[in-house]
Design a protein around this motif. Structure first.
Motif, PDB file in Angstrom:
ATOM      1  N   UNK A 102       0.850  -1.168   0.000  1.00  0.00           N
ATOM      2  CA  UNK A 102       0.000   0.000   0.000  1.00  0.00           C
ATOM      3  C   UNK A 102       0.891   1.224   0.000  1.00  0.00           C
ATOM      4  N   UNK A 103       0.306   2.325   0.129  1.00  0.00           N
ATOM      5  CA  UNK A 103       0.974   3.612   0.068  1.00  0.00           C
ATOM      6  C   UNK A 103       1.453   3.903  -1.347  1.00  0.00           C
ATOM      7  N   UNK A 104       1.550   5.159  -1.598  1.00  0.00           N
ATOM      8  CA  UNK A 104       2.161   5.564  -2.832  1.00  0.00           C
ATOM      9  C   UNK A 104       3.660   5.587  -2.618  1.00  0.00           C
TER      10      UNK A 104
ATOM     11  N   UNK B  32      -5.535   0.416  -5.164  1.00  0.00           N
ATOM     12  CA  UNK B  32      -5.517   1.664  -4.421  1.00  0.00           C
ATOM     13  C   UNK B  32      -5.577   2.828  -5.393  1.00  0.00           C
ATOM     14  N   UNK B  34      -4.754   7.005  -5.308  1.00  0.00           N
ATOM     15  CA  UNK B  34      -3.952   7.902  -4.485  1.00  0.00           C
ATOM     16  C   UNK B  34      -3.990   9.298  -5.075  1.00  0.00           C
ATOM     17  N   UNK B  49      -4.818   8.268   0.288  1.00  0.00           N
ATOM     18  CA  UNK B  49      -5.161   7.166  -0.605  1.00  0.00           C
ATOM     19  C   UNK B  49      -6.460   6.518  -0.143  1.00  0.00           C
ATOM     20  N   UNK B  57     -12.785   8.220   2.395  1.00  0.00           N
ATOM     21  CA  UNK B  57     -11.721   8.261   3.397  1.00  0.00           C
ATOM     22  C   UNK B  57     -11.403   9.714   3.690  1.00  0.00           C
TER      23      UNK B  57
END
Lengths: 116, 112
Positions: A102-104, B32, B34, B49, B57
């Protein structure tokens, strides 16, 4: 943490010359990406590495472009010979891949390349 | 073609008002989505994200909404401030290699 460090910040070179862009990832990050940004094409992924190994270089525009990651702390993007159409801002981004991703990514400040 | 794109290239907003930046995507398999903010002379900076199984969110002054039915993503900025002036990119993360793909970007200008 100093973040992703790129050098140089600006590079002006003549057509035909070799250009080397450098990136130092965040310590502990095991994935590294090279992006190119232009007004016409936006942010394009050129190549990325996982654990220092090139995984996908399908975004590299031509054989004139090459990238290496000799160790976990350093990567280079080389253009030889450079052409005016290579003028762009080149970004290095890194992230940590562990299990479910996850996360960019964390981006460096970029290198603005001008080929005249 | 691009799988992520933005509806409007520019947005001008009065300081203190709320901003809404929109994004359309075409890849339903992304895990995801973002939002990034890019200020002049800097690299893109992570804002917030949202996972593909969520609809909404919230962060600090920002809210991301995901409408999978119409493949639409939006970023809402509450009480927009001069420091919010930047280019905003939506991006999607997914696929086997989890590559990050960016849309074209929306330039937000905050009027004093």
């Amino acid at each position: 943490d100093a973040g992703v460090i790129q050098s140089p910040r600006h590079e002006v070179t003549e057509m035909g010359q070799e250009v080397t862009l450098r990136c130092k990832p965040i310590s502990g990050h095991n994935s590294l990406f090279w992006y190119r940004q232009t007004m016409m094409r936006g942010l394009e992924l050129l190549i990325y590495f996982n654990n220092n190994v090139p995984i996908d270089d399908s975004g590299m525009p031509e054989d004139r472009f090459s990238a290496k990651m000799p160790n976990a702390s350093f990567s280079t993007l080389k253009i030889q010979p450079s052409e005016p159409r290579d003028s762009a801002v080149y970004f290095c981004a890194t992230t940590l891949r562990t299990g479910p991703l996850r996360w960019g990514y964390t981006f460096g400040s970029g290198t603005r390349l001008t080929v005249v | 073609g691009e799988s992520v794109g933005l509806h409007l290239p520019t947005l001008s907003v009065q300081e203190g008002d709320n901003s809404i930046i929109n994004c359309a995507y075409s890849n339903s398999a992304s895990d995801y989505f973002i939002w990034y903010k890019q200020e002049s002379g800097k690299g893109p900076q992570f804002i917030i994200d949202i996972r593909s199984n969520m609809d909404k969110r919230q962060g600090q002054r920002v809210t991301v909404l995901l409408n999978k039915t119409v493949k639409h993503l939006s970023l809402q900025i509450a009480a927009t401030q001069p420091g919010d002036s930047a280019v905003y990119f939506c991006a999607e993360l997914g696929g086997i290699d989890y590559k990050l793909s960016f849309g074209a970007g929306t330039t937000v200008t905050v009027r004093a």
